[in-house]
Design a protein around this motif. Sequence first.
Motif, PDB file in Angstrom:
ATOM      1  N   THR A  12      24.980  33.529 136.350  1.00 23.44           N
ATOM      2  CA  THR A  12      24.696  32.902 137.642  1.00 23.44           C
ATOM      3  C   THR A  12      25.986  32.388 138.248  1.00 23.44           C
ATOM      4  N   ASP A  13      27.091  33.089 138.009  1.00 26.53           N
ATOM      5  CA  ASP A  13      28.395  32.731 138.541  1.00 26.53           C
ATOM      6  C   ASP A  13      28.285  32.416 140.025  1.00 26.53           C
ATOM      7  N   ALA A  14      28.795  31.261 140.420  1.00 29.90           N
ATOM      8  CA  ALA A  14      28.693  30.863 141.826  1.00 29.90           C
ATOM      9  C   ALA A  14      29.382  31.837 142.754  1.00 29.90           C
ATOM     10  N   GLU A  15      30.307  32.637 142.205  1.00 29.48           N
ATOM     11  CA  GLU A  15      30.986  33.598 143.049  1.00 29.48           C
ATOM     12  C   GLU A  15      30.032  34.663 143.566  1.00 29.48           C
ATOM     13  N   ASN A  16      28.904  34.875 142.891  1.00 27.38           N
ATOM     14  CA  ASN A  16      27.960  35.894 143.327  1.00 27.38           C
ATOM     15  C   ASN A  16      26.953  35.352 144.334  1.00 27.38           C
ATOM     16  N   MET A  17      26.992  34.035 144.595  1.00 26.02           N
ATOM     17  CA  MET A  17      26.063  33.467 145.553  1.00 26.02           C
ATOM     18  C   MET A  17      26.415  33.958 146.958  1.00 26.02           C
ATOM     19  N   GLY A  18      25.423  34.181 147.761  1.00 25.83           N
ATOM     20  CA  GLY A  18      25.661  34.579 149.130  1.00 25.83           C
ATOM     21  C   GLY A  18      25.820  36.078 149.320  1.00 25.83           C
ATOM     22  N   GLU A  19      25.840  36.864 148.252  1.00 28.82           N
ATOM     23  CA  GLU A  19      25.998  38.295 148.413  1.00 28.82           C
ATOM     24  C   GLU A  19      24.719  38.887 148.992  1.00 28.82           C
ATOM     25  N   GLU A  20      24.857  39.990 149.683  1.00 22.78           N
ATOM     26  CA  GLU A  20      23.685  40.651 150.234  1.00 22.78           C
ATOM     27  C   GLU A  20      22.858  41.227 149.097  1.00 22.78           C
ATOM     28  N   LEU A  21      21.569  40.916 149.079  1.00 25.74           N
ATOM     29  CA  LEU A  21      20.692  41.426 148.038  1.00 25.74           C
ATOM     30  C   LEU A  21      20.338  42.873 148.360  1.00 25.74           C
ATOM     31  N   SER A  22      20.530  43.746 147.389  1.00 29.66           N
ATOM     32  CA  SER A  22      20.322  45.172 147.631  1.00 29.66           C
ATOM     33  C   SER A  22      19.778  45.842 146.383  1.00 29.66           C
ATOM     34  N   THR A  23      19.254  47.044 146.568  1.00 26.37           N
ATOM     35  CA  THR A  23      18.644  47.824 145.495  1.00 26.37           C
ATOM     36  C   THR A  23      19.130  49.258 145.588  1.00 26.37           C
ATOM     37  N   ILE A  24      19.371  49.880 144.450  1.00 28.00           N
ATOM     38  CA  ILE A  24      19.779  51.277 144.437  1.00 28.00           C
ATOM     39  C   ILE A  24      18.673  52.133 145.054  1.00 28.00           C
ATOM     40  N   THR A  25      19.056  53.180 145.772  1.00 26.63           N
ATOM     41  CA  THR A  25      18.070  53.937 146.556  1.00 26.63           C
ATOM     42  C   THR A  25      17.069  54.709 145.695  1.00 26.63           C
ATOM     43  N   THR A  26      17.352  54.885 144.414  1.00 28.19           N
ATOM     44  CA  THR A  26      16.427  55.649 143.574  1.00 28.19           C
ATOM     45  C   THR A  26      15.073  54.957 143.434  1.00 28.19           C
ATOM     46  N   TRP A  27      15.024  53.637 143.591  1.00 24.89           N
ATOM     47  CA  TRP A  27      13.726  52.959 143.610  1.00 24.89           C
ATOM     48  C   TRP A  27      12.940  53.398 144.847  1.00 24.89           C
ATOM     49  N   ALA A  28      13.634  53.485 145.976  1.00 22.83           N
ATOM     50  CA  ALA A  28      12.964  53.952 147.192  1.00 22.83           C
ATOM     51  C   ALA A  28      12.536  55.404 147.042  1.00 22.83           C
ATOM     52  N   ALA A  29      13.348  56.206 146.351  1.00 26.16           N
ATOM     53  CA  ALA A  29      12.985  57.609 146.123  1.00 26.16           C
ATOM     54  C   ALA A  29      11.704  57.698 145.294  1.00 26.16           C
ATOM     55  N   ALA A  30      11.559  56.803 144.316  1.00 24.47           N
ATOM     56  CA  ALA A  30      10.332  56.797 143.514  1.00 24.47           C
ATOM     57  C   ALA A  30       9.128  56.408 144.367  1.00 24.47           C
ATOM     58  N   ILE A  31       9.319  55.480 145.309  1.00 19.91           N
ATOM     59  CA  ILE A  31       8.240  55.125 146.236  1.00 19.91           C
ATOM     60  C   ILE A  31       7.859  56.340 147.068  1.00 19.91           C
ATOM     61  N   ALA A  32       8.873  57.053 147.582  1.00 16.33           N
ATOM     62  CA  ALA A  32       8.612  58.249 148.385  1.00 16.33           C
ATOM     63  C   ALA A  32       7.865  59.297 147.570  1.00 16.33           C
ATOM     64  N   LEU A 277      32.300  30.982 148.528  1.00 20.43           N
ATOM     65  CA  LEU A 277      33.312  31.128 147.494  1.00 20.43           C
ATOM     66  C   LEU A 277      34.312  29.986 147.607  1.00 20.43           C
ATOM     67  N   SER A 278      34.991  29.694 146.512  1.00 24.05           N
ATOM     68  CA  SER A 278      36.131  28.794 146.597  1.00 24.05           C
ATOM     69  C   SER A 278      37.316  29.561 147.173  1.00 24.05           C
ATOM     70  N   GLU A 279      38.305  28.831 147.701  1.00 29.10           N
ATOM     71  CA  GLU A 279      39.486  29.504 148.228  1.00 29.10           C
ATOM     72  C   GLU A 279      40.166  30.335 147.141  1.00 29.10           C
ATOM     73  N   ARG A 280      40.256  29.765 145.950  1.00 26.45           N
ATOM     74  CA  ARG A 280      40.922  30.467 144.849  1.00 26.45           C
ATOM     75  C   ARG A 280      40.177  31.747 144.489  1.00 26.45           C
ATOM     76  N   SER A 281      38.839  31.679 144.449  1.00 26.30           N
ATOM     77  CA  SER A 281      38.052  32.867 144.109  1.00 26.30           C
ATOM     78  C   SER A 281      38.206  33.954 145.159  1.00 26.30           C
ATOM     79  N   LEU A 282      38.187  33.554 146.441  1.00 23.50           N
ATOM     80  CA  LEU A 282      38.348  34.541 147.500  1.00 23.50           C
ATOM     81  C   LEU A 282      39.729  35.187 147.433  1.00 23.50           C
ATOM     82  N   GLN A 283      40.751  34.399 147.226  1.00 18.03           N
ATOM     83  CA  GLN A 283      42.102  34.955 147.119  1.00 18.03           C
ATOM     84  C   GLN A 283      42.209  35.925 145.947  1.00 18.03           C
ATOM     85  N   ARG A 284      41.621  35.547 144.808  1.00 19.78           N
ATOM     86  CA  ARG A 284      41.697  36.411 143.628  1.00 19.78           C
ATOM     87  C   ARG A 284      40.972  37.719 143.857  1.00 19.78           C
ATOM     88  N   ARG A 285      39.779  37.647 144.455  1.00 19.02           N
ATOM     89  CA  ARG A 285      38.998  38.866 144.643  1.00 19.02           C
ATOM     90  C   ARG A 285      39.620  39.770 145.709  1.00 19.02           C
TER      91      ARG A 285
END
Length: 359
Positions: A12-32, A277-285
């Motif tokens: 649950t690294d705080a650096e991952n907070m705020g990222e866009e939630l997404s799913t690989i398209t193969t789940w959608a392919a299975a729905i199709a 993100l923290s300033e340090r985390s953004l700079q590092r990434r």
Amino acid sequence: MSAGASLWSASTDAENMGEELSTITTWAAAIADALEARQIPAQPLFAQAGLDFSRLRDIDARYPVSGMTVLWRLAAQTSACPHFGLEVASQMQPGALHALGSALLASASLADSFRRLDRYSRLVSNAGRWIVEAQGQQILARLEVVEQGVQVADEAVDAFLAAAVRIGRLMTLDRYRPLRVDLVRCAPESAQAYTEHFGAPVQFAASCNGLLIDRESWDAPLRGANPAVALATEQIAGDYLARLDRERVAHRARRELQQRLPAGEPSLADLAAALALSERSLQRRLRDEGLSYKRLLDDTRRELASAYLEQSRHSLTEIAFLLGFSDQSNFNRAFRRWTGQSPRAFRAQRLLGEPPAAG
């Protein structure tokens, strides 16, 4: 849920907070595929959900969870199937999970496979995480949504748990059965279909979504274990996630800059706060991607300047302020540094077809 000793849980690294939630398209392919099996055209439902149907078979592409939630609900409603998520899980093959599917099949035990699922599940979807707890001689592996307030369709949860059980059966040559399946959702009309599909009792209106597994099955060695294959496919999965992380940060940062520049040049601290993100985390990434804040700002301004100048809608003074410059002279100097031309000469060349000029 009874109290239990936590074995491990997804990061649950705080650096991952705020990222866009997404799913690989193969789940959608299975729905199709599940819709087509019922002779229901899938493409119109994708259009209603705002998902690009042409990307469906691109295994490296991703769809936003918000659109997937709409698609799940439209598909369940159109099919009129109260256990549509289980039908979708039946369409999923391990290979549809990118490199993670092969890594799971090569695991040494169910415990080993869930550790890999913990480590690389973001490859499939970053909307949920696994938390595993020991409860005496039993193991509870529960699936949690990573952000409060995020809506995930009941059918998506059904399908994810059913797929986890399906892969477990492939690994154990069909010997694996959970002791119990817990689902937060209310019992559907076809509750018996769930019991038959999972081969285990299903508790609806439960306190969590999860699988209860006996310790012996959890730790038992698997015949298909292949450490070399597991290691190789983990490398592929790790490379994919590293690429996804870099693309996500760069994309989000540029988008945030585009929105903020008209109000003036944002500081590094402002941008980092907007990205959770923290300033340090953004700079590092950014550094890991070969970028700095100054270069990102410069590149974003240059791309926007070219786009604005190729249209006649904005004056040069307006463009300067849209890019966050304090005055037009600063914009002129920056644009000459980027292109060797003045903004006026660049616009004349693009709009009027005049030959390149320095002026």
